[in-house]
Enzyme design. Structure first.
Site, PDB file in Angstrom:
ATOM      1  N   GLY A 162       0.819  -1.206   0.000  1.00 36.68           N
ATOM      2  CA  GLY A 162       0.000   0.000   0.000  1.00 36.68           C
ATOM      3  C   GLY A 162       0.851   1.253   0.000  1.00 36.68           C
ATOM      4  N   GLY A 195      -0.217   4.401   0.249  1.00 39.20           N
ATOM      5  CA  GLY A 195      -0.978   5.536   0.754  1.00 39.20           C
ATOM      6  C   GLY A 195      -0.188   6.311   1.792  1.00 39.20           C
ATOM      7  N   PHE A 196      -0.904   7.070   2.625  1.00 39.72           N
ATOM      8  CA  PHE A 196      -0.242   7.916   3.613  1.00 39.72           C
ATOM      9  C   PHE A 196       0.590   7.101   4.602  1.00 39.72           C
ATOM     10  CE2 PHE A 196      -3.844  10.582   2.276  1.00 39.72           C
ATOM     11  CZ  PHE A 196      -3.166  11.749   1.955  1.00 39.72           C
ATOM     12  N   GLY A 197       0.020   6.021   5.130  1.00 43.71           N
ATOM     13  CA  GLY A 197       0.729   5.226   6.121  1.00 43.71           C
ATOM     14  C   GLY A 197       1.935   4.521   5.543  1.00 43.71           C
ATOM     15  N   VAL A 221      -1.758  -7.768  -4.432  1.00 45.19           N
ATOM     16  CA  VAL A 221      -1.549  -8.844  -3.457  1.00 45.19           C
ATOM     17  C   VAL A 221      -2.847  -9.623  -3.303  1.00 45.19           C
ATOM     18  CG1 VAL A 221      -1.090  -9.361  -1.028  1.00 45.19           C
ATOM     19  CG2 VAL A 221       0.294  -7.666  -2.235  1.00 45.19           C
ATOM     20  N   GLU A 270     -19.031  17.782   1.396  1.00 47.14           N
ATOM     21  CA  GLU A 270     -18.164  18.483   0.454  1.00 47.14           C
ATOM     22  C   GLU A 270     -18.626  18.292  -0.988  1.00 47.14           C
ATOM     23  OE1 GLU A 270     -14.182  18.279   3.291  1.00 47.14           O
ATOM     24  OE2 GLU A 270     -14.531  16.743   1.772  1.00 47.14           O
ATOM     25  N   ALA A 311      -6.208  10.673   7.102  1.00 54.51           N
ATOM     26  CA  ALA A 311      -4.813  10.712   6.686  1.00 54.51           C
ATOM     27  C   ALA A 311      -3.835  10.982   7.835  1.00 54.51           C
ATOM     28  CB  ALA A 311      -4.634  11.741   5.576  1.00 54.51           C
TER      29      ALA A 311
END
Length: 434
Positions: free
Chosen positions: A17, A19-21, A85, A177, A322
């Site tokens: 992954g 992403g942010f992490g 995966v 939003e 996030a």
């Protein structure tokens, strides 16, 4: 004869992954003697908090996404793989990809994110797409823009009204939003672009099954958000969840609402990581991790971000946002460093909540940092500065800032592009199908 001591093999860290992490973990371990492999099924890192702005024609895809290889190009010990995966062999300590490759690991980080969930009604997805990927965003953008095009060609007033009705399901930050931005798009951006229809007559309807929108915020902030939406012309329905979703609209609270464009913002479902590990999971499929973010029974496996459900002391659960994923990435990077230095003690994760932010249209927002709460135009500026700060690269920060400034002044949005090949055909089919 002198006997040479064999070199200690490099520790193998596999991160699934980007992403942010996942990226935060890489950033904190980039100068260590660790062989890092990052696997993602897409070649780009996505700034998901602004994904709705691509869906509503505010920003271009390139302004909120960056190639992962480019971001990691200077990290010589980091290997990037494009792949999906499919399973994890915990006994052999390998990650198995869709093409059958088995990638060995000593430490594994699963940061595989989540998709939208339909609470047992997966058959709703074709009619009400969610918003988690760039593909989702461009699909929604296409449906919004082609709805106006179809309305321009539709001679029947009743059917024209269906094309000009936009339903957003879910009153969290994404739903609020999206609803506010579609209202701005219809009443401001598209003004004067059509000859038959008046885009300002479009109905934007937000449906929230709970008692209020933005439930994570305080009641006064939630009430302000509802009022701000209504000021933009959005109709807000509370307290009645959607019970049916189909090609002609939705049903909720015992009533039917005919609409051709429906957007889902009501729930998420984690990746199948819990099944890969045979680990306990919550109702959304998130792995119920230990306090140190490791999977139960597997201290060598960390699970973070939207893939995990993490207790936040006595304050409920860590939110799936996030900043939380970034903090978790830093935490496990420090834990890995400590372990390699010989410190095997568990390191419980502590989440530091910086605050909540949500925007409503192009000139209003709510921000809640605990010690200070803002709403209205000043909150919108603070919301914008916070998001620009976390974007990657000066060029993107400047591009997004200029886009927002231009939209705020003129109302014009430059990303109103229908890019899929079947867009024109879809307009024709929708506008002439009985």
């Amino acid at each position: 004869m002198t006997t040479q001591t064999p070199a200690t093999p490099q520790h193998r860290l596999v991160i699934v992954g980007g992403g942010f992490g996942g990226l935060e973990t890489v950033n904190y371990l980039r100068n260590t003697d660790i062989a890092i492999t990052l696997i993602d099924q897409r070649n780009h890192h996505l700034f998901q908090p602004l994904l709705y702005q691509v869906a509503t024609s505010t920003l271009a895809t390139s302004e909120i996404a960056w190639p992962i290889r480019h971001l990691l190009r200077k990290y010589k010990k980091v290997k990037t793989l494009l792949g999906t995966v499919e399973s994890v062999d915990t006994a052999a300590r390998t990650v198995v990809t869709a093409d059958g490759e088995a990638i060995p690991y000593d430490t594994l980080v699963l940061a595989t994110g989540a998709r939208h969930a339909y609470f047992g009604h997966d058959d709703w997805e074709p009619y009400a797409p969610g918003l988690k990927t760039l593909e989702d965003a461009t699909t929604i953008r296409r449906r919004i823009l082609t709805a106006f095009e179809a309305a321009e060609r539709e001679p029947d007033p009743g059917r024209r009204g269906e094309y000009l009705t936009f339903v957003i399901i879910g009153g969290g930050p994404t739903g609020v939003e999206v609803a506010g931005t579609i209202a701005d798009l219809a009443r401001d951006t598209l003004k004067g672009d059509f000859r038959v229809i008046d885009p300002a007559t479009a109905r934007v309807i937000l449906i929230e099954g709970g008692p209020r929108v933005l439930s994570a915020f305080s009641e006064d902030m939630s009430a302000y958000a509802k009022q701000a939406l209504e000021k933009l012309g959005v109709t807000v329905h509370l307290g009645n969840p959607v019970t049916e979703c189909h090609a002609d609209g939705v049903e909720f609270g015992g009533q039917s609402l005919r609409a051709k464009t429906i957007i889902w913002a009501a729930g998420v479902q984690a990746s199948p990581a819990a099944k890969w590990l045979n680990a306990p999971a919550d109702r959304a499929g998130r792995v119920m991790v230990n306090a140190d973010l490791t999977a139960p029974g597997h201290p060598e496996i960390f699970v973070i971000g939207d893939t995990a459900t993490v207790a936040n002391g006595g304050k409920g659960m860590v939110p799936g946002i996030a900043p939380a994923a970034k903090q978790q990435g830093v935490h496990i990077a420090k834990t890995i460093k400590a372990r390699l230095a010989g410190d095997q003690r568990p390191r419980p994760f502590t989440y530091r909540h910086a605050g909540d932010l949500a925007t409503i249209g192009k000139r209003a927002a709510v921000t809640d940092f605990g010690w200070i709460k803002l709403k209205g135009y000043m909150a919108w500026w603070l919301w914008g500065l916070a998001h620009i700060y976390f974007l990657i690269g000066l060029r993107n920060r400047l591009a997004v800032a200029l886009s927002w400034l231009w939209i705020s002044i003129t109302g014009a949005r430059s990303a109103r592009l229908i890019t899929q090949k079947d867009a024109a055909e879809e307009v024709g089919v929708r506008s002439h199908t009985p």
